[in-house]
Design a protein around this motif. Structure first.
Motif, mmCIF file in Angstrom:
data_model
loop_
_atom_site.group_PDB
_atom_site.id
_atom_site.type_symbol
_atom_site.label_atom_id
_atom_site.label_comp_id
_atom_site.label_asym_id
_atom_site.label_seq_id
_atom_site.Cartn_x
_atom_site.Cartn_y
_atom_site.Cartn_z
ATOM 1 N N SER A 1 45.357 27.911 26.091
ATOM 2 C CA SER A 1 45.105 29.224 26.380
ATOM 3 C C SER A 1 43.454 29.420 26.703
ATOM 4 O O SER A 1 43.342 30.313 27.791
ATOM 5 N N ALA A 2 42.698 28.577 26.320
ATOM 6 C CA ALA A 2 41.294 28.713 26.361
ATOM 7 C C ALA A 2 40.923 28.549 28.065
ATOM 8 O O ALA A 2 40.324 29.074 28.619
ATOM 9 N N VAL A 3 41.608 27.131 28.434
ATOM 10 C CA VAL A 3 41.566 26.587 29.519
ATOM 11 C C VAL A 3 42.026 27.722 30.840
ATOM 12 O O VAL A 3 41.476 28.145 31.768
ATOM 13 N N ILE A 4 43.335 28.123 30.452
ATOM 14 C CA ILE A 4 43.871 29.142 31.371
ATOM 15 C C ILE A 4 42.954 30.502 31.489
ATOM 16 O O ILE A 4 42.950 30.880 32.405
ATOM 17 N N TYR A 5 42.375 30.808 30.410
ATOM 18 C CA TYR A 5 41.598 31.904 30.485
ATOM 19 C C TYR A 5 40.347 31.804 31.378
ATOM 20 O O TYR A 5 40.000 32.564 32.106
ATOM 21 N N PHE A 6 39.811 30.489 31.107
ATOM 22 C CA PHE A 6 38.654 30.177 32.161
ATOM 23 C C PHE A 6 39.148 30.327 33.469
ATOM 24 O O PHE A 6 38.242 30.815 34.316
ATOM 25 N N VAL A 7 40.345 29.675 33.725
ATOM 26 C CA VAL A 7 40.594 29.502 35.325
ATOM 27 C C VAL A 7 40.925 31.141 35.437
ATOM 28 O O VAL A 7 40.614 31.746 36.735
ATOM 29 N N HIS A 8 41.408 31.784 34.729
ATOM 30 C CA HIS A 8 41.741 33.372 35.108
ATOM 31 C C HIS A 8 40.345 34.092 35.258
ATOM 32 O O HIS A 8 40.283 34.811 36.284
ATOM 33 N N LEU A 9 39.302 33.889 34.822
ATOM 34 C CA LEU A 9 38.082 34.376 34.936
ATOM 35 C C LEU A 9 37.543 33.858 36.349
ATOM 36 O O LEU A 9 36.878 34.746 37.077
ATOM 37 N N MET A 10 37.748 32.825 36.869
ATOM 38 C CA MET A 10 37.226 32.265 38.000
ATOM 39 C C MET A 10 37.864 33.049 39.144
ATOM 40 O O MET A 10 37.405 33.570 40.080
ATOM 41 N N PHE A 11 39.183 33.467 38.686
ATOM 42 C CA PHE A 11 40.105 34.304 39.858
ATOM 43 C C PHE A 11 39.422 35.742 39.706
ATOM 44 O O PHE A 11 39.195 36.458 40.948
ATOM 45 N N VAL A 12 39.226 36.258 38.656
ATOM 46 C CA VAL A 12 38.717 37.600 38.578
ATOM 47 C C VAL A 12 37.236 37.862 39.322
ATOM 48 O O VAL A 12 37.233 38.533 40.144
ATOM 49 N N TRP A 13 36.465 36.631 39.143
ATOM 50 C CA TRP A 13 35.110 36.690 39.702
ATOM 51 C C TRP A 13 35.311 36.593 41.225
ATOM 52 O O TRP A 13 34.723 37.320 41.931
ATOM 53 N N SER A 14 36.070 35.545 41.644
ATOM 54 C CA SER A 14 36.471 35.629 43.166
ATOM 55 C C SER A 14 37.091 37.051 43.709
ATOM 56 O O SER A 14 36.737 37.132 44.720
ATOM 57 N N LEU A 15 37.929 37.548 42.916
ATOM 58 C CA LEU A 15 38.391 38.822 43.376
ATOM 59 C C LEU A 15 37.221 39.873 43.842
ATOM 60 O O LEU A 15 37.201 40.558 44.695
ATOM 61 N N PHE A 16 36.027 40.010 42.859
ATOM 62 C CA PHE A 16 35.102 40.989 42.907
ATOM 63 C C PHE A 16 34.385 40.436 43.972
ATOM 64 O O PHE A 16 33.966 41.229 44.931
ATOM 65 N N ALA A 17 33.785 38.967 43.875
ATOM 66 C CA ALA A 17 32.760 38.546 44.805
ATOM 67 C C ALA A 17 33.322 38.386 46.550
ATOM 68 O O ALA A 17 32.594 38.802 47.335
ATOM 69 N N TYR A 18 34.452 38.269 46.433
ATOM 70 C CA TYR A 18 35.008 37.632 47.771
ATOM 71 C C TYR A 18 35.950 38.960 48.437
ATOM 72 O O TYR A 18 36.205 39.010 49.809
ATOM 73 N N THR A 19 36.135 39.919 47.850
ATOM 74 C CA THR A 19 36.971 41.152 48.263
ATOM 75 C C THR A 19 36.495 41.788 49.553
ATOM 76 O O THR A 19 37.183 41.999 50.405
ATOM 77 N N PRO A 20 35.140 42.167 49.675
ATOM 78 C CA PRO A 20 34.677 42.535 50.956
ATOM 79 C C PRO A 20 34.828 41.544 52.153
ATOM 80 O O PRO A 20 34.769 42.360 53.165
ATOM 81 N N PHE A 21 34.954 40.526 52.031
ATOM 82 C CA PHE A 21 35.461 39.532 53.172
ATOM 83 C C PHE A 21 36.939 39.308 53.293
ATOM 84 O O PHE A 21 37.222 38.190 54.116
ATOM 85 N N SER A 22 37.551 39.614 52.359
ATOM 86 C CA SER A 22 39.097 38.955 52.411
ATOM 87 C C SER A 22 39.943 40.128 53.154
ATOM 88 O O SER A 22 39.500 41.381 53.416
ATOM 89 N N LYS A 23 41.193 39.882 53.157
ATOM 90 C CA LYS A 23 42.329 40.897 53.573
ATOM 91 C C LYS A 23 42.249 42.246 52.459
ATOM 92 O O LYS A 23 42.607 43.334 52.988
ATOM 93 N N LEU A 24 42.011 42.088 51.282
ATOM 94 C CA LEU A 24 42.105 43.203 50.452
ATOM 95 C C LEU A 24 41.215 44.183 50.711
ATOM 96 O O LEU A 24 41.315 45.390 50.308
#
Ligand code: SF4
Ligand code: SF4
Length: 381
Positions: free
Chosen positions: A339-362
């Motif tokens: 669960s800890a490892v999956i949560y770490f990966v989840h946070l990587m995606f959350v950060w990517s969502l915030f940081a890269y959204t202005p440059f992505s299709k979203l």
């Protein structure tokens, strides 16, 4: 005698549009079937024919800051009827992608987000930030990172919420700033183009009037009314709505827990019967189902152009929902380390969502909403 018109063609622009999904636009022979077929194109100066002409001539200034291209919902009705296979729906999508790219700053990051080879590097950035900050804080006796807790009652036992917040809040704020800078130029360009094309006679934009126009178009967006006017890809509306409302739900959940922690100092863990947790679980499930439906729809449409931008967005949405839900399921099943490892990966995606959204299709969500508000403001129907 007709006035001479010098066409300043930008061949590089045509090639870039081709790389973003508009590779067939030069097949267009200007029959105008697409503009007639489009169920949501305005009666005066309708799209997408004029945009197909401008794009195939490389007239970048007619496409960048063009409010009409954002009225298209890529339903595909016009592409199905186009006798030349020029795929005007996909070409307009490529033009929107180009606009996002054009208004995003810094350009180097925008290029990286559009490049599949850079994906591992982009995903590594949040991993490094979380690990380095967590380990540095450990040196000062602050134990906010713990991948092997003896027991775990919630995810903050592995990665403390305060560590998450001090990483996510500046990232989120940075994304808002990037959007604000881009939108300022975008609105100015749309207005200059609309004035030049005679679509409006308002010399300056009145912010209050623009705000009222934004409020008026919100129900249309929230109900995806324009999507439902199309026939070819109408089924995509359900998937889109599921993803949209999931993000709204998760945004509300994040806001509630943020206020609970920082303002009211109500520390977790929160019980499973907490209504905010119910919203979180339902939103995560809806996000996964919505993204899976989008994936199924894209795979089924072999005649529709799907590029890296499309797969990146669907993959990110799926990964966000799946890792969020799996973190909780693994913890409830007693697999604390997993669960800890999956949560770490989840946070990587959350950060990517915030940081890269202005440059992505979203980013479409933000630019389209702004363009629809602008069109409403100038009375373009
Ligand atoms: S895109 Fe197709 S339908 Fe539209 S004007 Fe060109 S050839 Fe005609
Ligand atoms: S894809 Fe649909 S909304 Fe867009 S121009 Fe074509 S018919 Fe109109």
């Amino acid at each position: 005698m007709a006035e001479a018109y010098h066409v300043d063609s930008d061949v590089g622009f045509i090639n870039e549009l081709a790389g973003l999904g508009g590779e067939d636009l030069k097949k267009c022979f200007q029959c105008a079937t697409c503009s007639v077929a489009c169920p949501i194109s305005p009666d005066t100066r309708p799209f997408p024919r004029k945009e197909m002409l401008a794009a195939s001539w490389g007239l970048k200034d007619k496409i960048v800051g063009n409010p009409d291209i954002w009225l298209c919902h890529n339903c595909g009705d016009c592409s199905t009827l186009c006798p030349r296979g020029a795929k005007p729906g996909d070409a307009l999508m490529a033009m929107r992608n180009y606009n996002i790219f054009e208004y995003a700053t810094p350009k180097a990051l925008a290029k990286a987000v559009a490049d599949p080879k850079k994906l591992p590097l982009l995903l590594a950035i949040p991993a490094v930030i979380i690990l380095v900050l967590g380990l540095v804080l450990k040196l000062f006796g602050v134990n906010w990172l713990n991948f092997a807790p003896h027991e775990a009652v919630w995810q903050a036992d592995y990665i403390n919420n305060y560590l998450v917040d001090i990483i996510m809040i500046p990232t989120f704020t940075g994304a808002i700033a990037v959007f604000a800078l881009g939108l300022k130029r975008f609105v100015a360009d749309m207005h200059a183009n609309a004035l030049a094309d005679g679509k409006t006679d308002k010399q300056a934009i009145d912010p209050a009037g623009f705000g009222r126009a934004l409020l008026r178009i919100l129900p249309t967006i929230m109900k995806h009314e324009k999507f439902n006017e199309c026939s070819e890809n109408r089924d995509r509306s359900t998937a889109h709505l599921m993803v949209l409302y999931s993000f709204i739900g998760l945004f509300i959940v994040t806001g509630c827990f943020f206020l609970a922690e920082w303002v009211f100092h109500i520390e977790g863990p929160y019980t499973q019967v907490n209504p905010v947790k119910w919203i979180a679980n339902i939103s995560a499930l809806s996000l996964i189902i919505g993204a899976a439906l989008l994936l199924k729809n894209r795979l089924a449409k072999e005649d529709q152009v799907s590029g890296y931008w499309d797969w990146y967005l669907i993959g990110l949405v799926l990964a966000l929902g799946a890792t969020g839900l799996l973190t909780e399921m693994a913890r409830l099943a007693g697999f604390v380390g997993l669960s800890a490892v999956i949560y770490f990966v989840h946070l990587m995606f959350v950060w990517s969502l915030f940081a890269y959204t202005p440059f992505s299709k979203l980013a479409h969500l933000v630019y389209r909403t702004t363009a629809m508000a602008y069109n409403e403001y100038i009375g373009r129907k």
